[in-house]
Design an enzyme around this catalytic site. Structure first.
Site, mmCIF file in Angstrom:
data_model
loop_
_atom_site.group_PDB
_atom_site.id
_atom_site.type_symbol
_atom_site.label_atom_id
_atom_site.label_comp_id
_atom_site.label_asym_id
_atom_site.label_seq_id
_atom_site.Cartn_x
_atom_site.Cartn_y
_atom_site.Cartn_z
ATOM 1 N N GLU A 181 11.765 80.593 51.368
ATOM 2 C CA GLU A 181 11.815 80.964 52.346
ATOM 3 C C GLU A 181 13.629 80.808 52.648
ATOM 4 O OE1 GLU A 181 10.213 77.999 55.768
ATOM 5 O OE2 GLU A 181 11.390 76.306 54.259
ATOM 6 N N CYS A 518 51.669 36.105 45.876
ATOM 7 C CA CYS A 518 52.406 33.908 45.732
ATOM 8 C C CYS A 518 53.628 33.788 46.346
ATOM 9 C CB CYS A 518 53.322 34.795 44.131
ATOM 10 S SG CYS A 518 54.886 34.998 44.444
ATOM 11 N N HIS A 536 55.831 43.651 41.680
ATOM 12 C CA HIS A 536 56.124 42.679 41.635
ATOM 13 C C HIS A 536 54.901 42.073 42.226
ATOM 14 C CE1 HIS A 536 57.599 38.251 42.676
ATOM 15 N NE2 HIS A 536 56.750 38.351 43.380
ATOM 16 N N CYS A 540 52.069 39.761 39.386
ATOM 17 C CA CYS A 540 51.263 38.694 40.545
ATOM 18 C C CYS A 540 49.809 38.652 39.875
ATOM 19 C CB CYS A 540 51.864 38.851 41.589
ATOM 20 S SG CYS A 540 53.131 38.630 41.905
#
Length: 612
Positions: A181, A518, A536, A540
């Protein structure tokens, strides 16, 4: 017991009651029990629909009617009558291949399959009620002279590739929904076609019966060019006759040309439906079977007229369950669906409401602006019920191989979700899905993940096994970046920047920003120096994870108990996010839900921009 379904080409006018009785008398106890349970569920839903309609207030009916009028207006605005869509369906494909290769099968009722299940039947067998999906032993009760031929899927796949190459010449994005098909959008090809086309035709005759197509008995071929030879199969005299066939412009002539080319190349016939969308084209493809085509004009009124008296079961996607639900509302034709569309909101979900209304209006199942490509690829096989895991592994291996072969020829590189389908000896159907972290792209992947699902079903007696790949990834698609990709790119950029010696032009006046983790002030600046703040933040997160403090993960959605400690940390985190120095792209923490949990959603913060 569910009644026999005669919704198949070549099966109209059969004695359904007689056939249903034969099926009942030869059906196993397990299937009878399954059938009764299924019928019971249908009857419960039918009763629910009738009760809902009988208790609906005048206001509810008015609201439902107003809703469906609005939806109808919206859907009508999406109607596209500019396309030339074609559905081509090979005629009794598996059976036709076997009859082509064995002339003795052409004049007798025959089917492809086994005592357990039939794949298809020829048109002679259909007159007895023999059809695909029927157990072979029951089909023998309906037609004692039926000949069963084992399937050869490798051969069927090879021939399918031959005619799919022809389809691709008319539409580069042809959709092969199965081996037999195809969905072809001829719009561009029709617009570009400005001249007629003449093709050479060959047909066979003589004592040799082996080759197709043959010259009809009603036609005198003496005036045609011909050549004579000995057939390499049966050693009888084979005659080949040649002439020319002309094809005009326009979609009807082009479809006739496509069907002609398929028959010339494979010796097999196909039927076609031509309409403004594929939903209608699919319905039309069943109207002039076998070896014919049906055209539905691209005109709204003609479409609605065509659908008015069409039985609902003739529509793809409406099976015996939906049929029973609609009949409980006294809906038996597609025209009835349009007249009673205002009842849909009272009984069905929003998705079903729109689906039924689209059918009633002769619109495709989804807007034309959505992705028209196939959503999944699957292979399944039926066999005698067994709990022997060694047998199941053999079937599983073959199914995976066939699926991988289908994937390669479909312009698909893989899929994101793999699903295992099982039909138990009780006829209950189970599906188990798995979405690995990476797309499933190889045969090894398909086998590995589907086997992982199959292992969990050890001990069950299984009669059907299937594997499906969905959320497909196509060859032309570019790999989209995930958050992890952006994060890795950012880290690489930082590493590369450390190897570059800065010049006076690189120096930027420093400023400070508050770390969202922080709360400390961190020196930063625009451009490349923003990396100081990023590093940084990384430190953290790492420090908090080492101290066994849960942090907002970068690439995950997790759920945790909302302890007092977490509540306090979340409050501080939200405050920092609301500060004037908070970056425009920030991590988000959703509110506590009713279950007492907090859901954390993190987004990439590697490319914060300086806030104005």
């Amino acid at each position: 017991m569910l009644t026999f379904n005669d919704n198949k080409a070549g099966m109209s006018g059969l004695d359904k009651e007689k056939i249903t009785k034969v099926i009942e008398e030869n059906t196993s106890a397990s299937y009878s029990e399954f059938s009764k349970k299924q019928q019971s569920r249908i009857e419960e839903k039918v009763l629910e629909i009738k009760n809902r309609l009988s208790t609906a207030t005048k206001e509810e009916r008015q609201g439902a009617e107003h809703l469906m009028k609005n939806v109808e207006t919206k859907l009508e605005s999406q109607r596209d009558l500019s396309r030339d869509c074609v559905c081509i369906d090979m005629d009794a494909y598996f059976a036709a291949v076997e009859m082509r290769d064995d002339p003795k099968l052409r004049t007798i009722p025959m089917a492809v399959g086994s005592a357990a299940m039939l794949s298809t039947s020829n048109y002679l067998a259909r007159r007895f009620g023999v059809r695909a999906g029927m157990p072979g032993f029951i089909s023998k009760k309906l037609c004692p002279n039926l000949t069963l031929v084992p399937g050869n899927y490798t051969k069927y796949s090879k021939i399918s590739r031959q005619f799919s190459e022809i389809f691709a010449e008319y539409d580069g994005d042809v959709g092969m929904m199965s081996l037999d098909e195809a969905y072809i959008d001829l719009t561009d090809y029709v617009a570009a076609r400005t001249e007629k086309r003449t093709l050479k035709r060959h047909r066979y005759g003589g004592d040799c019966p082996c080759w197709l197509p043959r010259v009809p008995d009603s036609e005198s071929p003496e005036y045609l060019d011909s050549e004579e030879s000995e057939c390499p199969k049966c050693s009888k005299t084979r005659k080949i006759y040649y002439d020319d066939v002309e094809f005009g412009i326009g979609r009807e002539e082009i479809v006739r040309e496509i069907r002609f080319r398929v028959e010339q190349k494979t010796g097999l016939t196909c039927s076609a439906g031509i309409a403004a969308n594929f939903m209608l084209a699919k319905i039309c493809s069943d109207f002039n079977k076998p070896n014919g085509q049906y055209v539905l004009e691209n005109d709204r009124e003609k479409i609605l007229e065509f659908l008015r008296d069409l039985p609902i079961r003739k529509v793809g996607g409406i099976g015996r369950v939906s049929e029973a639900h609609l009949q409980s509302m006294d809906i038996r034709t597609v025209g009835d669906m349009l007249q009673k569309a205002s009842l849909f909101p009272l009984c069905f979900s929003q998705l079903t409401q729109e689906s039924f209304l689209r059918t009633a209006l002769g619109l495709p199942g989804r807007p034309s602006s959505s992705d028209p490509r196939r959503k999944s690829i699957s292979v399944e096989r039926t066999f005698s019920p067994t709990a022997d895991f060694k047998i199941l592994l053999l079937e599983h291996s073959e199914i995976c191989r066939m699926l991988e072969e289908d994937i390669r020829k479909s312009g698909v590189t893989g899929g994101k979700t793999i699903t295992l389908k099982l039909k138990l000896s009780s006829f209950d159907v189970l599906t188990r899905s798995l979405t690995p972290s990476e797309a499933v792209t190889t045969l090894e992947d398909i086998q590995k993940f589907s086997l992982e699902l199959l292992e969990k079903e050890r001990g069950k007696e299984i009669r059907l096994l299937g594997v499906r790949l969905s959320q497909l990834v196509f060859e032309e698609e570019k790999k989209s970046k995930t958050i992890q990709d952006f994060w890795n790119d950012a880290k690489l950029k930082i590493q590369n920047s450390e190897d570059v010696t800065s010049s006076p032009d690189d120096i930027i006046e420093m400023e400070t920003r508050k770390c969202p983790i922080c709360g400390d002030e961190v020196e930063t600046g625009g451009g490349r120096l923003l990396e100081f703040l990023n590093r940084h933040v990384d430190e953290c997160i790492l420090k908090m994870s080492q101290e066994d403090v849960e942090t907002p993960d970068l690439i995950c959605i997790s759920v945790e108990k909302n302890t007092e400690k977490n509540k306090k940390r979340n409050l501080n985190f939200q405050k920092s996010q609301n500060s004037n120095l908070a970056p425009p792209k920030k991590r988000k923490i959703q509110e506590k839900n009713q279950m007492g949990t907090t859901k954390k959603v993190a987004t990439i913060d590697s490319f914060w921009k300086k806030k104005n």
